[in-house]
Design a protein around this motif. Sequence first.
Motif, PDB file in Angstrom:
ATOM      1  N   LEU A  57       0.828  -1.211   0.000  1.00 42.98           N
ATOM      2  CA  LEU A  57       0.000   0.000   0.000  1.00 42.98           C
ATOM      3  C   LEU A  57       0.863   1.263   0.000  1.00 42.98           C
ATOM      4  O   LEU A  57       0.577   2.240  -0.687  1.00 42.98           O
TER       5      LEU A  57
ATOM      6  N   LYS B 178      -4.139 -11.101  -6.443  1.00 39.69           N
ATOM      7  CA  LYS B 178      -4.659 -10.634  -5.163  1.00 39.69           C
ATOM      8  C   LYS B 178      -4.222  -9.197  -4.883  1.00 39.69           C
ATOM      9  O   LYS B 178      -4.979  -8.402  -4.332  1.00 39.69           O
TER      10      LYS B 178
ATOM     11  N   SER C 199      -6.144  -6.001  -6.108  1.00 35.24           N
ATOM     12  CA  SER C 199      -7.336  -5.534  -5.390  1.00 35.24           C
ATOM     13  C   SER C 199      -7.056  -4.221  -4.663  1.00 35.24           C
ATOM     14  O   SER C 199      -7.971  -3.461  -4.381  1.00 35.24           O
ATOM     15  N   LEU C 200      -5.774  -3.940  -4.362  1.00 31.90           N
ATOM     16  CA  LEU C 200      -5.455  -2.697  -3.661  1.00 31.90           C
ATOM     17  C   LEU C 200      -5.692  -1.471  -4.539  1.00 31.90           C
ATOM     18  O   LEU C 200      -5.705  -0.347  -4.049  1.00 31.90           O
TER      19      LEU C 200
ATOM     20  N   TYR D 116      -8.321  -0.648  -5.578  1.00 28.14           N
ATOM     21  CA  TYR D 116      -9.557  -0.139  -4.962  1.00 28.14           C
ATOM     22  C   TYR D 116      -9.290   1.154  -4.198  1.00 28.14           C
ATOM     23  O   TYR D 116     -10.069   2.100  -4.263  1.00 28.14           O
ATOM     24  N   ILE D 117      -8.162   1.177  -3.483  1.00 32.59           N
ATOM     25  CA  ILE D 117      -7.881   2.298  -2.585  1.00 32.59           C
ATOM     26  C   ILE D 117      -7.605   3.590  -3.350  1.00 32.59           C
ATOM     27  O   ILE D 117      -7.929   4.671  -2.879  1.00 32.59           O
TER      28      ILE D 117
ATOM     29  N   SER E  41     -12.812  -5.340  -7.457  1.00 35.23           N
ATOM     30  CA  SER E  41     -13.265  -5.008  -6.100  1.00 35.23           C
ATOM     31  C   SER E  41     -13.994  -3.669  -6.081  1.00 35.23           C
ATOM     32  O   SER E  41     -15.003  -3.486  -5.395  1.00 35.23           O
TER      33      SER E  41
ATOM     34  N   SER F 224     -17.943  -2.814  -5.223  1.00 34.85           N
ATOM     35  CA  SER F 224     -18.407  -1.809  -4.271  1.00 34.85           C
ATOM     36  C   SER F 224     -19.412  -0.859  -4.915  1.00 34.85           C
ATOM     37  O   SER F 224     -20.356  -0.411  -4.269  1.00 34.85           O
TER      38      SER F 224
ATOM     39  N   TYR G 160     -20.492  -9.063  -1.845  1.00 35.20           N
ATOM     40  CA  TYR G 160     -19.111  -9.324  -1.451  1.00 35.20           C
ATOM     41  C   TYR G 160     -18.796 -10.811  -1.420  1.00 35.20           C
ATOM     42  O   TYR G 160     -17.645 -11.204  -1.590  1.00 35.20           O
TER      43      TYR G 160
ATOM     44  N   LEU H  86     -17.932 -11.465  -4.976  1.00 34.68           N
ATOM     45  CA  LEU H  86     -16.588 -10.945  -5.240  1.00 34.68           C
ATOM     46  C   LEU H  86     -15.530 -11.948  -4.757  1.00 34.68           C
ATOM     47  O   LEU H  86     -14.610 -12.302  -5.502  1.00 34.68           O
ATOM     48  N   GLY H  87     -15.712 -12.405  -3.510  1.00 27.96           N
ATOM     49  CA  GLY H  87     -14.760 -13.371  -2.958  1.00 27.96           C
ATOM     50  C   GLY H  87     -14.687 -14.633  -3.792  1.00 27.96           C
ATOM     51  O   GLY H  87     -13.602 -15.130  -4.100  1.00 27.96           O
ATOM     52  N   MET H  88     -15.857 -15.143  -4.200  1.00 29.77           N
ATOM     53  CA  MET H  88     -15.883 -16.386  -4.975  1.00 29.77           C
ATOM     54  C   MET H  88     -15.224 -16.202  -6.345  1.00 29.77           C
ATOM     55  O   MET H  88     -14.572 -17.111  -6.855  1.00 29.77           O
TER      56      MET H  88
ATOM     57  N   TYR I 123     -12.686 -14.183  -7.098  1.00 27.32           N
ATOM     58  CA  TYR I 123     -11.244 -14.290  -6.869  1.00 27.32           C
ATOM     59  C   TYR I 123     -10.856 -15.731  -6.606  1.00 27.32           C
ATOM     60  O   TYR I 123      -9.843 -16.214  -7.092  1.00 27.32           O
ATOM     61  N   PHE I 124     -11.697 -16.415  -5.809  1.00 25.15           N
ATOM     62  CA  PHE I 124     -11.350 -17.785  -5.425  1.00 25.15           C
ATOM     63  C   PHE I 124     -11.219 -18.683  -6.652  1.00 25.15           C
ATOM     64  O   PHE I 124     -10.239 -19.412  -6.800  1.00 25.15           O
TER      65      PHE I 124
ATOM     66  N   CYS J  20      -7.986 -17.727  -8.601  1.00 28.50           N
ATOM     67  CA  CYS J  20      -6.720 -18.008  -7.924  1.00 28.50           C
ATOM     68  C   CYS J  20      -6.562 -19.482  -7.600  1.00 28.50           C
ATOM     69  O   CYS J  20      -5.466 -20.037  -7.698  1.00 28.50           O
TER      70      CYS J  20
ATOM     71  N   ASN K   8      -6.977 -17.981  -1.244  1.00 29.80           N
ATOM     72  CA  ASN K   8      -7.174 -17.629  -2.642  1.00 29.80           C
ATOM     73  C   ASN K   8      -8.116 -16.446  -2.849  1.00 29.80           C
ATOM     74  O   ASN K   8      -8.588 -16.205  -3.951  1.00 29.80           O
TER      75      ASN K   8
ATOM     76  N   PRO L 145      -8.243 -12.228  -1.931  1.00 27.51           N
ATOM     77  CA  PRO L 145      -7.401 -11.160  -1.381  1.00 27.51           C
ATOM     78  C   PRO L 145      -7.919 -10.669  -0.038  1.00 27.51           C
ATOM     79  O   PRO L 145      -9.134 -10.682   0.203  1.00 27.51           O
TER      80      PRO L 145
END
Lengths: 230, 227
Positions: A74, A165, A168-169, A171-172, A179, A183, A197, A200-202, A204-205, A208, B67, B69
């Motif tokens: 970050l 992964k 995803s940062l 986003y900031i 991500s 939002s 959300y 979103l997680g799934m 990425y899952f 990855c 897996n 983030p």
Amino acid sequence: MLELLHDYWLYFLVGRYPEGPLGGLALTVLLASLALVLSLPVGLLLGLARISPWRALRWPVAALIHVVRGIPLLLVIFWAYFFLPSITGHESGQFGTMLAALVIFDGIYLAEIVRAGVQAVPAGQVEAARSLGLGYVDSMRTVVLPQALRHMLPSLVNQFVSTIKETSLGYIIGLAEVSFIASQVNGLVLTKPVQVYFLLGMTYFVLCFSLSRAAFWLERRQARVLKAAA
Amino acid sequence: MLQFDLNFLLSGDYRDWLVSGLLLSLQLMAITLLLALPLACGVAVLRLAPSRLLNAVGAAYVELMRNVPLLAHLLFWYFGAPELLPDAWKERLYAGNIEAVSAITALTLYTAAYMAEDLRSGLRAIPVQQFEAGRALGFSFLATMRLCILPQALRLAAPPLLSQTLNLWQNTSIATVIGVAELMYQTQRVEAASFRSVEAFVFASAAYLAVSLLLAGVAALLQKKVA
């Protein structure tokens, strides 16, 4: 959840493209791929410098590696955000900032992978190359690196998972990757944060996990090949 | 280029903000570590338990956490998960420090998955005879693990667990996304209030780096002692 998918799947995948800039999952994958491809030469050079026989090259690179590994990604992103415009002379935008930060950060981590890969090549290989009359640089290029790169393949795939992964940062700093888009969808729907959300997680899952399985498969195949060769 | 001047950070409000951020980051790390270690032990034991089903549960946990983030975990635990709670709980949560609670939940679940893997390789390095000896003395699977295997495995796994703690330290910075007032958040706050971005980020970088180098140093020392 199905309703959510039905209404927003295209937005989730590509953002406002083609009417607007590319976003969503497509941008995540594009950013991660570009970052990996561009950080490969950086990692290769830094990794070789880190184990080179020249102290003047080795020490500054080792210091750089320690510093970057000691601060969060970050912060690297914020440094890029503030420094890039003053170096290049024009605004780099969120994508350029994120890409620059990822190339530096991943380059540093790849350098350690390269180092481990080169050091795993038996010393006899270097000695053989040197006794054939090849210089340090030539024996690296023609004998050691091709073998080391093959060893590194599973680690590279794993690094790609990390890079995905890390994107995803974005986003900031307001980069419209997946991500951020999620939002935005959450802001539009308002009543379904759990579903948004979770999806979103799934997402990425699935991405990855399949890649890390591929790395695992490569690793096992490599172990078999090495065993057969021995 | 702006003139570089750290002095204005070393007194007054800005210093207080940054110091409180640093302290909160350290607290996040400490609390997460305290919660993640036992959870990781549990998951590692699941993965080696004498039951296919339990192994699968352990493996599923690790893969699901690793897996995705950390940012997505944080968004889910802050914006999503509280909605699932009964109303009375929700009210209590929103009245308290929900940001910190969500951040610690996400960090703990995420870190425990990585630590479980470190512990698992530590557990597998313990000779199987140790386990058989425990069982032969009449201990159950769990008692053998707790009294005989885990203490030895923890010693072996100490160096990788410490480098995982280093990752955790850097990961606490992501909690800024949901508004936890840790170091990264306070740095941005100082930057916005003073327009002195370079100084603020120099301070944050130095603080993160100092703690990271300390942890890496301790890990290197332990590595020598264990080996």
